[in-house]
Scaffold this motif. Structure first.
Motif, PDB file in Angstrom:
ATOM      1  N   SER A  83       0.830  -1.206   0.000  1.00  0.00           N
ATOM      2  CA  SER A  83       0.000   0.000   0.000  1.00  0.00           C
ATOM      3  C   SER A  83       0.862   1.252   0.000  1.00  0.00           C
ATOM      4  CB  SER A  83      -0.924  -0.005   1.228  1.00  0.00           C
ATOM      5  OG  SER A  83      -1.800  -1.101   1.207  1.00  0.00           O
ATOM      6  N   THR A  91      -4.571  -0.428   6.079  1.00  0.00           N
ATOM      7  CA  THR A  91      -3.377  -1.272   6.141  1.00  0.00           C
ATOM      8  C   THR A  91      -2.345  -0.748   7.132  1.00  0.00           C
ATOM      9  OG1 THR A  91      -2.376  -0.079   4.268  1.00  0.00           O
ATOM     10  CG2 THR A  91      -3.683  -2.036   3.774  1.00  0.00           C
ATOM     11  N   LEU A 132     -10.605  -4.051   2.513  1.00  0.00           N
ATOM     12  CA  LEU A 132      -9.995  -3.542   1.286  1.00  0.00           C
ATOM     13  C   LEU A 132     -10.925  -3.721   0.092  1.00  0.00           C
ATOM     14  CD1 LEU A 132      -6.306  -4.684   1.821  1.00  0.00           C
ATOM     15  CD2 LEU A 132      -7.221  -2.372   1.968  1.00  0.00           C
ATOM     16  N   LEU A 177      -7.127   3.298   2.106  1.00  0.00           N
ATOM     17  CA  LEU A 177      -6.137   2.236   1.962  1.00  0.00           C
ATOM     18  C   LEU A 177      -5.018   2.419   2.985  1.00  0.00           C
ATOM     19  CD1 LEU A 177      -5.023  -0.184   0.294  1.00  0.00           C
ATOM     20  CD2 LEU A 177      -3.907   1.506  -1.183  1.00  0.00           C
TER      21      LEU A 177
END
Length: 614
Positions: free
Chosen positions: A45, A95, A130, A91
């Motif tokens: 990411s 993450t 996600l 994102l």
């Protein structure tokens, strides 16, 4: 950016490996796979985000088609990823914060039964989240939406041997499913009216198909709001969140603070074009947020469980995000979503450190005097609590919350501004009530400090991100969401900053007056008639559980009992009764007596002759 698909592939691989291990691997191996898969996802990411920011794609959007998911006459859906400034922000949060929570969990969950099962669930959750934030169509988004709901059920009920934990998981599953059904209705409406579920096509076609305030777009926006309030624990579907604290503390940090409960905010922001066409529903979004943040703030004032206090604060802070969306402060809502992920994850992880240090004690009134014994947890609560209370200038929470309040003022939503200021005042009081009672005063239990890199590093990183440093991270939302109304600034904005900052400081001082020392004044207030009634009402979170039990659970059980004696069932039971009685009668004829058999033959012959003659 072509590595984008790996962000969810790594957690899915971790989930599969841990699931098929059937718990036979050591804790070290399970942690290596569980944490390592999310670490690889976070690194991927970071690479994708850096590439996106340094080499922006054409139009500010990167689209990655994986494969065609389904195709039937009149409808097709792809498994495709959509990356723009909004999904880049989500994102990074999912993450990045998710990795540090996983790392902390590898320390926190040591010695627990089901260690590998825990990481299997959390890996699946990250992958589902996600899907939710990267999906380019509403069906793919809904797939991830249901995936995080499933993982939430599994993780809340992780300690399933305790019946109460199972009930809490079931409650969360059922209440959020109510919202999910409404969301499904919204998808049906959009497909029937627009012929597609691709998000960008929906946002392009909707203004062409619908006039502002059109019935169908209003119903679609209302249905999507129903899904959002369920997943984000907003009024009237907020009752599940506090009970969800039955799960392990890292679960509270991962699902119920930093990621899943913000899915409703993301949904409304992503489909903002529909809500702009339904101004009444957009106004309702702000009202829901304003009412929820105030009600949750009062409820947090009297809780005694350290995690439930933080749960109600989460409910309240997401209320701020809904308020921001309702007044058109799209950027401010996502900015607060990001900063909230930092400081609320920090507070939940620090609460986990406190709980283990105090031998799994969660009642703050059985703690006290811990600041010397667990200094890192104390520092985490000071920084995270200050950010939650929006302490001026030095915390990330101040900048994001102040932006929301300014947008409410600039857009003319004065009642929502008052709700936001009242919520800020309550937040300061209950946050520092928690800190003062837990860490100051007389020590009531022994405590031992956590140790190791997996304990220290997540807390230290989140401490830094919860300060003004975290506010330097600006979500790349330009051109993705409509421009907010209040960016002009001016004297009014500075005045509001002084007012909101003063309210935060005043709340801290009042908390110190009431909860430091012997707490004589607050004890006297609580023992008055009004104080007892208000405490009971707020402790029960305004009685919504009682109300829903009265309106839905008891009538349902009554109907079940009535159907248990259903006359239709009893009528159907007559036929087997007659068969049984006929069987009993014929069995009696098998008595072994010769004269009885002879008489039966004669009677049968006479009966046949009579039938023939007639």
């Amino acid at each position: 950016m072509n590595l984008l698909f790996l962000t969810f592939v790594f957690p899915l691989i971790g989930f599969c490996l841990l699931s098929f291990s059937r718990g036979r691997w050591s804790e070290n191996k399970s942690a290596l796979i569980g944490v390592g898969s999310v670490a690889l996802s976070a690194l991927t990411s970071a690479w994708v985000i850096a590439d996106f920011l340094s080499n922006p794609p054409s139009g500010g959007v990167y689209h990655q088609l994986l494969w065609q998911w389904m195709a039937v006459p009149g409808f097709s859906a792809d498994l495709a990823l959509y990356l723009d400034g909004l999904s880049v922000t989500m994102l990074g949060v999912v993450t990045g914060v998710g990795f540090f929570i996983h790392l902390f969990a590898s320390w926190y969950m040591r010695g627990e039964v089901g260690y590998s099962r825990f990481f299997a669930y959390t890996n699946l959750f990250i992958a589902s989240m996600l899907f939710l934030v990267l999906g380019d169509n509403l069906l793919f988004l809904y797939f991830g939406w249901e995936g995080v709901g499933l993982c939430s059920y599994l993780l809340i009920g992780f300690y399933y041997s305790d019946r109460n934990n199972g009930n809490a998981a079931l409650k969360a599953f059922i209440v959020t499913r109510v919202g999910d059904v409404f969301m499904a209705f919204g998808l049906f409406i959009l497909f029937v009216q627009l012929g597609t579920l691709n998000i960008q096509e929906v946002l392009t076609l909707a203004p062409q198909k619908f006039a502002q305030g059109d019935l169908w777009v209003t119903l679609a926006a209302l249905a999507l709001l129903g899904g959002a309030v369920g997943k984000s624990a907003q009024l009237p579907l907020q009752t599940w969140l506090a009970d969800a604290m039955a799960g392990p503390t890292p679960v509270s940090a991962l699902i119920h603070a930093a990621t899943m409960v913000t899915a409703g905010v993301y949904l409304i922001a992503r489909t903002h074009g529909l809500f702009l066409l339904a101004p009444d529903i957009l106004e309702l979004v702000g009202i829901v947020g304003g009412v929820t943040l105030v009600l949750a703030g009062f409820a947090a004032l009297v809780q005694t469980d350290i995690k439930r206090i933080l749960a109600y604060s989460t409910m309240s802070q997401i209320g701020y995000m809904f308020l921001a969306l309702g007044v058109g402060a799209w950027d401010a809502a996502i900015f607060h979503l990001m900063t909230h992920a930092f400081f609320k994850a920090l507070l939940f992880l620090a609460s986990g450190s406190v709980i283990l240090a105090c031998h799994h004690e969660q009642n703050i009134f059985k703690m006290g005097g811990l600041w010397k014994k667990i200094p890192l947890a104390y520092l985490s609560f000071l920084v995270g609590g200050s950010a939650l209370a929006a302490l001026p200038l030095v915390t990330a929470g101040f900048y994001s919350k102040d932006e929301i309040l300014w947008e409410a003022l600039a857009s003319g939503h004065n009642l929502l501004l008052i709700a936001g200021l009242l919520g800020a005042f309550l937040t300061s009081i209950y946050t520092f009530r928690l800190i003062f009672i837990t860490f100051h005063g007389e020590a009531k239990t022994d405590a031992h400090s956590g140790h190791g890199l997996s304990h220290h590093l997540p807390l230290l990183v989140l401490i830094v991100l919860s300060t003004a440093v975290g506010a330097w991270i600006t979500p790349p939302l330009h051109g993705v969401l409509p421009e907010s109304v209040g960016h002009a600034g001016g004297d009014a904005k500075h005045t509001l900053e002084f007012v909101s900052g003063g309210i935060a400081v005043a709340g801290i001082l009042i908390a110190a007056l009431l909860f430091l020392g012997k707490r004589t004044l607050v004890t006297k207030l609580a023992q008055t008639t009004v104080g007892r009634k208000l405490s009971a009402l707020w402790y029960a979170a305004w009685g919504f559980d009682w109300l829903y039990d009265l309106l839905f659970v008891k009538p349902y059980l009554l109907v079940c009992r009535a159907l248990g004696k259903d006359p239709v069932d009893q009528g159907i039971g007559v036929l087997p009764y007659l068969v049984r009685q006929g069987n009993a009668l014929t069995v009696r004829t098998e008595n072994g007596q010769l004269r009885w058999y002879a008489l039966s033959l004669v009677a049968g012959g006479v009966l046949l002759l009579g039938i023939i003659l007639l």
